[in-house]
Enzyme design. Structure first.
Site, PDB file in Angstrom:
ATOM      1  N   SER A  43      -1.199 -16.031  10.249  1.00 22.57           N
ATOM      2  CA  SER A  43      -1.883 -16.339  11.512  1.00 22.57           C
ATOM      3  C   SER A  43      -2.356 -15.063  12.221  1.00 22.57           C
ATOM      4  O   SER A  43      -3.488 -15.002  12.720  1.00 22.57           O
ATOM      5  CB  SER A  43      -0.970 -17.152  12.431  1.00 22.57           C
ATOM      6  OG  SER A  43       0.298 -16.550  12.519  1.00 22.57           O
ATOM      7  N   HIS A  86       3.428 -22.271   7.012  1.00 22.09           N
ATOM      8  CA  HIS A  86       3.585 -21.266   8.085  1.00 22.09           C
ATOM      9  C   HIS A  86       4.237 -21.940   9.296  1.00 22.09           C
ATOM     10  O   HIS A  86       5.316 -22.498   9.182  1.00 22.09           O
ATOM     11  CB  HIS A  86       2.195 -20.674   8.369  1.00 22.09           C
ATOM     12  CG  HIS A  86       2.172 -19.383   9.130  1.00 22.09           C
ATOM     13  ND1 HIS A  86       3.287 -18.653   9.450  1.00 22.09           N
ATOM     14  CD2 HIS A  86       1.124 -18.683   9.666  1.00 22.09           C
ATOM     15  CE1 HIS A  86       2.942 -17.568  10.128  1.00 22.09           C
ATOM     16  NE2 HIS A  86       1.631 -17.568  10.280  1.00 22.09           N
ATOM     17  N   HIS A 121      10.836 -16.828   2.497  1.00 25.14           N
ATOM     18  CA  HIS A 121       9.973 -15.953   3.295  1.00 25.14           C
ATOM     19  C   HIS A 121       9.201 -15.020   2.382  1.00 25.14           C
ATOM     20  O   HIS A 121       9.708 -14.613   1.329  1.00 25.14           O
ATOM     21  CB  HIS A 121      10.767 -15.128   4.315  1.00 25.14           C
ATOM     22  CG  HIS A 121       9.939 -14.639   5.442  1.00 25.14           C
ATOM     23  ND1 HIS A 121       9.209 -13.476   5.370  1.00 25.14           N
ATOM     24  CD2 HIS A 121       9.669 -15.182   6.659  1.00 25.14           C
ATOM     25  CE1 HIS A 121       8.551 -13.322   6.510  1.00 25.14           C
ATOM     26  NE2 HIS A 121       8.807 -14.339   7.308  1.00 25.14           N
ATOM     27  N   ARG A 140      16.375 -13.501  13.263  1.00 29.39           N
ATOM     28  CA  ARG A 140      15.887 -14.416  14.301  1.00 29.39           C
ATOM     29  C   ARG A 140      16.571 -15.776  14.134  1.00 29.39           C
ATOM     30  O   ARG A 140      16.932 -16.445  15.097  1.00 29.39           O
ATOM     31  CB  ARG A 140      14.361 -14.576  14.200  1.00 29.39           C
ATOM     32  CG  ARG A 140      13.596 -13.274  14.299  1.00 29.39           C
ATOM     33  CD  ARG A 140      12.100 -13.477  14.062  1.00 29.39           C
ATOM     34  NE  ARG A 140      11.809 -14.029  12.750  1.00 29.39           N
ATOM     35  CZ  ARG A 140      10.632 -14.512  12.363  1.00 29.39           C
ATOM     36  NH1 ARG A 140       9.617 -14.525  13.217  1.00 29.39           N
ATOM     37  NH2 ARG A 140      10.445 -14.974  11.147  1.00 29.39           N
ATOM     38  N   ASP A 172      11.912 -21.103  11.258  1.00 31.97           N
ATOM     39  CA  ASP A 172      11.448 -22.477  11.482  1.00 31.97           C
ATOM     40  C   ASP A 172      12.487 -23.525  11.087  1.00 31.97           C
ATOM     41  O   ASP A 172      12.292 -24.716  11.335  1.00 31.97           O
ATOM     42  CB  ASP A 172      10.140 -22.712  10.727  1.00 31.97           C
ATOM     43  CG  ASP A 172       9.036 -21.835  11.284  1.00 31.97           C
ATOM     44  OD1 ASP A 172       8.964 -21.702  12.513  1.00 31.97           O
ATOM     45  OD2 ASP A 172       8.268 -21.263  10.503  1.00 31.97           O
TER      46      ASP A 172
END
Ligand code: NMX
Ligand code: MLT
Length: 424
Positions: free
Chosen positions: A231, A261, A307, A316, A362
């Site tokens: 992105s 994504h 990933h 994260r 995510d």
């Protein structure tokens, strides 16, 4: 002029000189080579851009301006944006100035509301968000100034204006999409005295202290992840042709909206809910493992895992998982997320295909949003995008300040590639 702009005005010539020097002295130095494998593998590991706002170490994860993300978990969105842009942590006055500046820019032009209201109710929220950006493009400070004649040295200042306008308005638009389209409720107006994320929480209709704390951390972990994820890279390419930030950020949204994504947060929660439905509750480890084995055997993608850069568990993810352990250890959705975190990596390792078997960011945001009562899964990627815009804006302001040229690599027909290899 706010303090951030002042600091940028001082630092930009220094950054420019550094860039000139390195270009002059090492212009032929090879930074990256590219193999045939990489050519067909999304340019994986090819160094394609310089990005100073953040860096992802495959083992240690995200560093924002050289600081590990886990040390930044308490920063407000204003502090974060200041840091991303300038490389400096702001003092209290600078934060207040930035908050006031953003507050004064929150009014969304009427054409955005008119456009949104004209859309069918089942339009995906990411489409609505992206359309809103294009609906505002006619107001771009950069494009208006460019049409009148703008020197290259002034590009970044006009881009800075667009950035602040977009950052200020995006949560207002996102919250409107959430309440009108997904909840059929009245929008809630922004409040001038609240900071960026507290305001967003309020406008979404989630004013609790816990949600505000979560949202502040959510913004930190989603704010930036290097300059070449799909992105952000999309936005860089678009902006490099001097299309303004409205066009560029719309492009980033269109890329983020894909299931490999940013849409993975929606898909990951969809999967967790399907597990709970199939087993009428939280399954046992044995039950879930059996289901996962079948899926992996069938070549299905498990959203929220893997990933392109990371080769260890995403810090994260760790930060938000730990937050969930405090917040909702008994929530069935969170418990299934915990089971997946334990069971999926060994299975992906055993299968031997995925380069990274660990959960990604995510895989954890959905369970937490769901716990807070945000049950509309299609909105999750909008949350990601609203936070990610901080990093994109910082990166594009810097790119314009450095007067980087238009992107134009080469493509090659397959037959030419074959010839190239054979002739070596
Ligand atoms: N589940 C099952 N198989 C996987 C997964 C996964 N989560 N991740 C990778 N693989 C497979 C992948 O499909 C590929 O198979 P094939 O060779 O048959 O095409 C093989 O493993 C090698 O792929 P990788 O090199 O590990 O992954 P790549 O760098 O190409 O892509 C992702 C990275 C993130 C796109 C990939 O891991 C994926 O699709 N994950 C699931 C979607 C997801 O969670 N995306 C969110 C990423 C983070 N974000 O915020 O954007
Ligand atoms: C991101 O935060 O953008 C994702 O982790 C994807 C990436 O870095 O490739």
């Amino acid at each position: 002029m706010n303090n951030l702009k002042q600091i940028l005005t001082t630092k930009i010539p220094i950054w420019g000189e550094q860039l000139q020097k390195i270009q002059k002295e090492y212009s032929d130095y090879p930074v990256s080579t590219i193999t045939v494998k990489q050519l067909f593998k999304g340019l994986r590991d090819v160094i394609a851009v310089v990005c100073d706002t953040s860096y992802v170490d495959p083992q240690k994860g995200l560093f924002i301006r050289d600081i590990p993300v886990l040390k930044l978990m308490d920063l407000s969105a204003e502090e974060l944006f200041f840091l991303l842009c300038s490389g400096e942590q702001p003092d209290a006055q600078s934060v207040q100035d930035l908050q006031m500046d953003l507050s004064a820019r929150r009014e969304v032009p009427q054409q955005v509301w008119d456009l949104l209201e004209s859309q069918p109710p089942d339009t995906h929220p990411m489409s609505l968000l992206s359309m809103s950006m294009l609906a505002m493009q006619r107001e771009s400070v950069f494009t208006k100034a460019y049409q009148k004649g703008l020197s290259r040295e002034q590009y970044w200042e006009a881009t800075f204006e667009d950035a602040l306008n977009i950052i200020a308005r995006l949560p207002v638009i996102a919250a409107y999409i959430y309440r009108r389209f997904l909840r059929d409720e009245q929008p809630i107006a922004p409040l001038a005295h609240l900071n960026h994320t507290d305001n967003f929480a309020n406008m979404l209709g989630f004013p609790s202290r816990e949600f505000k704390e979560f949202l502040q951390k959510f913004f930190v972990v989603h704010s930036d992840h290097e300059g070449a994820n799909a992105s952000v890279f999309s936005s860089r390419v678009v902006n490099s042709s001097l299309s303004d930030l409205y066009y560029s950020i719309s492009a980033s949204m269109n890329s983020l909206a894909g299931p490999l994504h940013g849409l993975a947060n929606q898909e990951s929660l969809k999967f967790i809910l399907s597990v709970i439905q199939e087993f009428a509750g939280v399954p046992s480890e044995e039950q879930l493992e059996k289901l996962l084995k079948v899926k992996i055997q069938n070549g299905e993608i498990l959203p929220g895992f893997g990933h392109a850069v990371l080769r260890a568990e995403d810090p994260r993810y760790q930060a938000l998982f730990e937050f969930g352990e405090q917040l909702c250890p008994d929530d069935p959705v969170f418990q299934v997320a915990g089971l997946l975190k334990k069971l999926v990596p060994p299975l992906l390792i055993e299968k031997g295909k995925a380069s990274n078997p660990y959960p990604n960011i995510d895989g954890i945001t959905g369970p937490l949003l769901y716990h807070f009562g945000m049950k509309e899964l299609t909105f999750y990627t909008v949350m990601f995008s609203t936070a990610q815009v901080l990093g994109i804006c910082a990166q594009l302001i810097i790119n314009q300040a450095l007067m980087l040229p238009i992107f134009r690599p080469r493509s090659i027909p397959l037959a030419h590639l074959k010839e190239l290899i054979e002739n070596q």
